[in-house]
Design a protein around this motif. Structure first.
Motif, short mmCIF file in Angstrom:
data_model
loop_
_atom_site.label_atom_id
_atom_site.label_comp_id
_atom_site.label_asym_id
_atom_site.label_seq_id
_atom_site.Cartn_x
_atom_site.Cartn_y
_atom_site.Cartn_z
N GLU A 22 0.82 -1.22 0.00
CA GLU A 22 0.00 0.00 0.00
C GLU A 22 0.84 1.27 0.00
O GLU A 22 1.93 1.30 0.57
N GLN A 23 0.32 2.30 -0.63
CA GLN A 23 0.96 3.62 -0.60
C GLN A 23 -0.02 4.61 0.04
O GLN A 23 -0.69 5.37 -0.65
N PRO A 24 -0.11 4.57 1.38
CA PRO A 24 -1.08 5.45 2.05
C PRO A 24 -0.72 6.92 1.84
O PRO A 24 0.46 7.28 1.79
N LYS A 31 5.90 4.05 7.69
CA LYS A 31 5.70 3.23 6.50
C LYS A 31 6.88 2.28 6.30
O LYS A 31 7.91 2.67 5.75
N THR A 34 7.18 -1.17 2.11
CA THR A 34 7.61 -1.33 0.71
C THR A 34 9.12 -1.13 0.53
O THR A 34 9.59 -0.85 -0.57
N ARG A 315 -0.92 -2.10 12.52
CA ARG A 315 -1.73 -1.34 11.58
C ARG A 315 -2.66 -0.36 12.30
O ARG A 315 -2.82 0.79 11.90
N TYR A 320 2.83 0.50 9.24
CA TYR A 320 2.58 -0.40 8.12
C TYR A 320 3.79 -1.30 7.90
O TYR A 320 4.90 -0.82 7.69
N ARG A 322 4.65 -5.49 5.99
CA ARG A 322 4.05 -6.33 4.95
C ARG A 322 3.81 -7.75 5.48
O ARG A 322 4.65 -8.29 6.21
N ASP B 62 2.46 7.19 -7.04
CA ASP B 62 1.10 6.65 -7.06
C ASP B 62 0.97 5.67 -8.24
O ASP B 62 1.02 6.09 -9.39
#
Lengths: 357, 357
Positions: A22-24, A31, A34, A315, A320, A322, B62
């Motif tokens: 996810e890319q909040p 974060k 990723t 979360r 975040y 994975r 994005d």
């Protein structure tokens, strides 16, 4: 009677796409999902953006990406003709699958690895056969000494973080003169040793690296492959049959600026490794187990608390990481290495959370 | 005994790549060979570059390119879900071929058209059948009313410059409910009329446009497709099976800035059309013939002097135009429309050159 009014859909390639982390948009999040670099890119990247004359954009960019290929060649002790540049290592790997894996025999890769490999194979209808890692998440090299249409292995492997020495890959490459062997070194800059020196000896070895992790440029999209001139020529032929101009002028210049600041690169990767080693110590104290990571993430499992529970708790607190609901790894979390401050917050949270369990 | 030591090469996809127009590094050249815009992009593009915080680049961009898709959707009166964005229209078209053209029946396109179409078909092993343009370089729509695995037509067509009205394409789309029909509108902003309004009526129509010509952003690499939500979803599934993050953050922001300056866009395209019409007049006076162009180039043939000779003479004087040694068009030159000054230099040169013949 079935009226099939949607016949055009019969000709559509139907695929199950890769799902990225996810890319909040919320910036309060910690974060660590990723494997992005917690530090900014080399300061010269900012100068490139500030100094770039937008009038230049009316013309097509250099289709050969020569300036960046030359900078990378110089850094790795290669010639420009041994370097292929693409839109992130995913673009480079996708193009490599299309170029090199055209056999009826299955390509081989580990059962636990970057989950894009089977997606690309499915996209291009390439047969594949996953080779199980051993119980310590190590690759068994004898699994790669059978008939195949190509081999792709991430080293260090993801999401395990486990790294093998170039000599290990040399044995695999040597055993496979009939296949192209791709070593995906997305994470090699965090303490691993690259297979690049083997390129001079083996015409069928392709080594792929990226600017997304160790160069803090995930947002710019630069990946590259290194190999024999022959391999790179084949790859370029396919690229030029797909899209002549993949890299824009701003990206090329910013990429060069990043490559030329070796000192900054060394500093941030060293810092991340230091943070990783400190994080390992505290995770062990908190009863986590993990294979030894040579990457900017740690693949950890708790001795008593299920990964899904920890994932949910993190979360809920805007941390975040994975987690995959997949066989063999459903009880592991992949935690990217952030700043010291971020890791302290996460570890303090885990300490309190686990105490209350 | 033949010793085949290069067996890995048997698995390589061997292709004949597309050859793009030259990109000379010499700035003294009058460059009318790749249909670039002679004016700079909207001034806001420069502001985006100047103002972009490079720290943002450490994170992935994005993957949905939402901001740019939304800006384009707004401009074209569509929803964001009807727009797909890629790395130039070549990337969008390549992805579309891979997604939509998976039939055993041949895809159809004109014999004289964008020379990337057969390259993509060969790359993906898609059967194809070229349909000859008539003697005036017009498409015969009855050629597209037979069994096929898909249709792709550039409108206006390149390198001819000939444009057909949307009603012409509506007939083709209507006759082909079993195929995806792609209309490649790379040059539509120079006096043509877009097929975009047909999207609401035909689920199988995909319209592709680009920032490379009318938005003066060839160097930035942005193209996009518009179609039914279903088509766009299929296209995105394939894109996400190839490379999750194709568009970098700088490109997305700069693209939005360009789209939002409609007034500048209209001004430069109007200026180019004015220059084109003036150029047509003088070319006719110089005994050139050409189909009526609705693009930013003119596809011209001289009544008496072979195209190759004129090409060589121009080239010797550092004026680059495009010439193909291909059946039916070997006596034509494709001349991009530059500034008034550039066109005056070229036309004055031609006038003198032809006088001496």
């Amino acid at each position: 009677m079935v009226i099939d009014i949607m016949n055009w859909e019969n000709n559509v390639r139907k695929v199950v796409p890769y799902v990225a982390g996810e890319q909040p948009q919320n910036n309060n999040v910690i974060k660590l999902n990723t494997n992005e670099c917690p530090y900014p890119p080399a300061p010269e990247v900012q100068s490139v953006l500030h100094g770039f004359d937008s009038c230049l954009l009316r013309k097509y960019p250099d289709p050969d990406v020569s300036e960046l290929a030359a900078a990378l060649a110089k850094r790795h002790g290669l010639s420009k003709e041994q370097v292929f540049v693409g839109v992130g290592s995913d673009d480079v790997l996708a193009m490599s699958f299309l170029t090199f894996f055209n056999s009826d025999k299955p390509i081989l890769f580990p059962d636990i690895t970057y989950s894009f490999y089977d997606v690309w194979a499915d996209l291009y209808k390439i047969p594949y056969e996953c080779q199980p890692l051993d119980e310590n998440f190590r690759i068994r090299k004898e699994d790669y000494q059978k008939q195949n249409g190509g081999i792709v292995i991430a080293n260090p492997n993801a999401p395990t973080g486990v790294w093998e020495a170039p000599s290990f890959f040399e044995e695999i490459v040597k055993a496979n003169p009939d296949s192209v062997v791709i070593v995906d070194e997305a994470y090699v800059d965090f303490g691993g040793e690259s297979c690049v020196p083997l390129i001079e000896k083996y015409e069928n070895l392709l080594v792929v690296q990226t600017f997304s992790k160790s160069r803090a440029l995930a947002g710019l999209r630069i990946g590259y492959a290194m190999g024999s001139e022959k391999l790179i020529r084949y790859l370029n032929d396919v690229k030029f049959s797909f899209n002549s101009y993949t890299m824009n002028g701003v990206t090329i210049k910013a990429g060069v600026a990043s490559v030329e600041n070796e000192e900054y690169f060394r500093r941030i990767t060293a810092k991340i490794m230091e943070t990783r080693e400190n994080t390992k110590k505290r995770l062990a104290e908190l009863d986590f187990i993990f294979p030894d990571s040579k990457t900017n993430f740690i693949f950890a499992s708790h001795k008593h608390v299920p990964a899904q529970e920890i994932f949910d708790a993190l979360r809920k607190n805007e941390i975040y990481v994975r987690h995959w609901n997949k066989p063999r790894i459903e009880n592991y979390l992949r935690i990217s290495v952030g700043t010291d401050e971020e890791m302290k917050t996460v570890l303090d949270f885990l300490e309190n959370y686990l105490k209350e369990k």
